[in-house]
Motif scaffolding. Structure first.
Motif, PDB file in Angstrom:
ATOM      1  N   UNK A 256       0.824  -1.197   0.000  1.00 25.16           N
ATOM      2  CA  UNK A 256       0.000   0.000   0.000  1.00 25.16           C
ATOM      3  C   UNK A 256       0.861   1.251   0.000  1.00 25.16           C
ATOM      4  N   UNK A 257       0.287   2.325   0.476  1.00 24.69           N
ATOM      5  CA  UNK A 257       0.982   3.617   0.460  1.00 24.69           C
ATOM      6  C   UNK A 257       1.320   4.046   1.878  1.00 24.69           C
ATOM      7  N   UNK A 258       2.570   4.369   2.074  1.00 24.52           N
ATOM      8  CA  UNK A 258       3.056   4.919   3.344  1.00 24.52           C
ATOM      9  C   UNK A 258       3.634   6.308   3.075  1.00 24.52           C
ATOM     10  N   UNK A 259       3.231   7.263   3.863  1.00 33.39           N
ATOM     11  CA  UNK A 259       3.803   8.612   3.747  1.00 33.39           C
ATOM     12  C   UNK A 259       4.895   8.759   4.791  1.00 33.39           C
ATOM     13  N   UNK A 260       6.095   9.021   4.317  1.00 34.05           N
ATOM     14  CA  UNK A 260       7.230   9.187   5.221  1.00 34.05           C
ATOM     15  C   UNK A 260       7.585  10.663   5.324  1.00 34.05           C
ATOM     16  N   UNK A 261       8.194  11.025   6.426  1.00 30.28           N
ATOM     17  CA  UNK A 261       8.657  12.400   6.658  1.00 30.28           C
ATOM     18  C   UNK A 261      10.169  12.409   6.762  1.00 30.28           C
ATOM     19  N   UNK A 262      10.786  13.215   5.904  1.00 31.76           N
ATOM     20  CA  UNK A 262      12.225  13.417   5.955  1.00 31.76           C
ATOM     21  C   UNK A 262      12.499  14.693   6.760  1.00 31.76           C
TER      22      UNK A 262
END
Length: 301
Positions: A256-262
């Motif tokens: 699925x889709x995972x939103x990561x934060x850099x």
């Protein structure tokens, strides 16, 4: 005893001239200033003056005058030392008929000029960091004032002080942008006797805030036989000083889709963030058999 005729002789006795000055017993001058010794007499007629001058160690600019002397005494006096010095004038008045009066002494005090130092004269801090500048002078006990201005970029936190109560400054400087900013400090010394010295300048450069730009959306497949992917999702680009980069959450990433934060963090603890989508798809696996390839997919809950 014969007595002769009486003879009368008239003798004119002229008064001795006097001298005084409104500057008595002497002025206070700063190095490089001119004397202004006005000479006055209560004796009728024209009074002229001569003088001899001398100075303490390091003091110069004075001179004697034996005729045609100007009134007031105006001589530019220099003090090359680090202590206050003196110039002494011994003045003699003369009446119109040439009678000399009693000498009169004026002692001028000549203050030394302070020379300021700023340590350090230049420095670089991160946004939110403290710029510290220490002041000193060749003359002990000097005081200092300063004014400051942002000469490059955008910054806040810089101070000015006109009290002369401090021998250092400590400013917490904040950069409002991503480019470097510069604050210029103009420092003015004053000796304990009140004589000003030449201004000096010190600067503080404030590093720009960090920036970060995320990679494009990552489209990756699950690892063979697994429901997650540990494939690379790319690397962000950053600017700033001493920047480190972290990502949350870290892989491996589920289907699925995972939103990561850099997050980019500079050496001063300032941060910048961006987000990236990570799309994970199933990867089919083919096995050889006597009947050809068999494709199957791992079933993930």
């Amino acid at each position: 005893g014969c007595v002769g005729s009486t003879f009368i002789s008239n003798v004119t006795v002229n008064p001795s001239p006097s001298v005084s000055s409104s500057t008595y017993p002497g002025e206070f001058l700063c190095d490089g200033s001119a004397t202004n010794i006005d000479l006055n007499s209560t004796t009728s007629g024209t009074t002229t003056y001569t003088w001899t001058a001398s100075g303490s160690s390091g003091v110069s600019g004075f001179s004697n005058c034996s005729s045609g002397c100007a009134n007031p005494i105006a001589q530019t006096i220099t003090n090359n030392g680090i202590l206050d010095g003196t110039t002494t004038y011994i003045i003699v008045p003369y009446s119109a008929v040439g009678c000399a009066g009693a000498s009169y002494t004026i002692v001028e005090t000549v203050g030394a000029t302070p020379v300021a130092n700023a340590t350090p004269s230049s420095q670089t801090v991160n946004s939110g960091g403290t710029a510290t500048i220490n002041f000193s002078s060749n003359i002990s006990g000097s005081s200092f004032t300063w004014v400051s201005a942002v000469t490059t970029g955008s910054a806040t936190g810089n101070t000015s002080d006109a009290t002369g109560a401090y021998t250092s400054l400590s400013d917490v400087l904040v950069n409002g942008g991503t480019s470097s900013a510069v604050v210029s400090y103009t420092i003015s010394p004053v000796s304990p006797s009140g004589c000003p010295g030449a201004d000096i300048t010190a600067t503080a450069t404030i590093n720009g805030l960090p920036t970060i730009s995320c990679p494009a959306t990552a489209n990756i497949n699950t690892d063979a036989g697994l429901c997650t992917s540990s494939a690379s999702i790319g690397t962000p680009t950053t600017t700033g000083t001493g920047v480190t980069v972290a990502v949350s959450p870290t892989g491996p990433y589920a289907l699925g889709t995972t939103t990561v934060t850099w997050t980019a963090t500079d050496a001063g603890g300032n941060t910048a963030t961006c987000t990236q989508d990570v799309n994970v798809d199933r990867k089919s696996t083919r096995l050889n058999s006597s009947h050809g390839y068999i494709s199957y997919a791992v079933f993930c809950l």
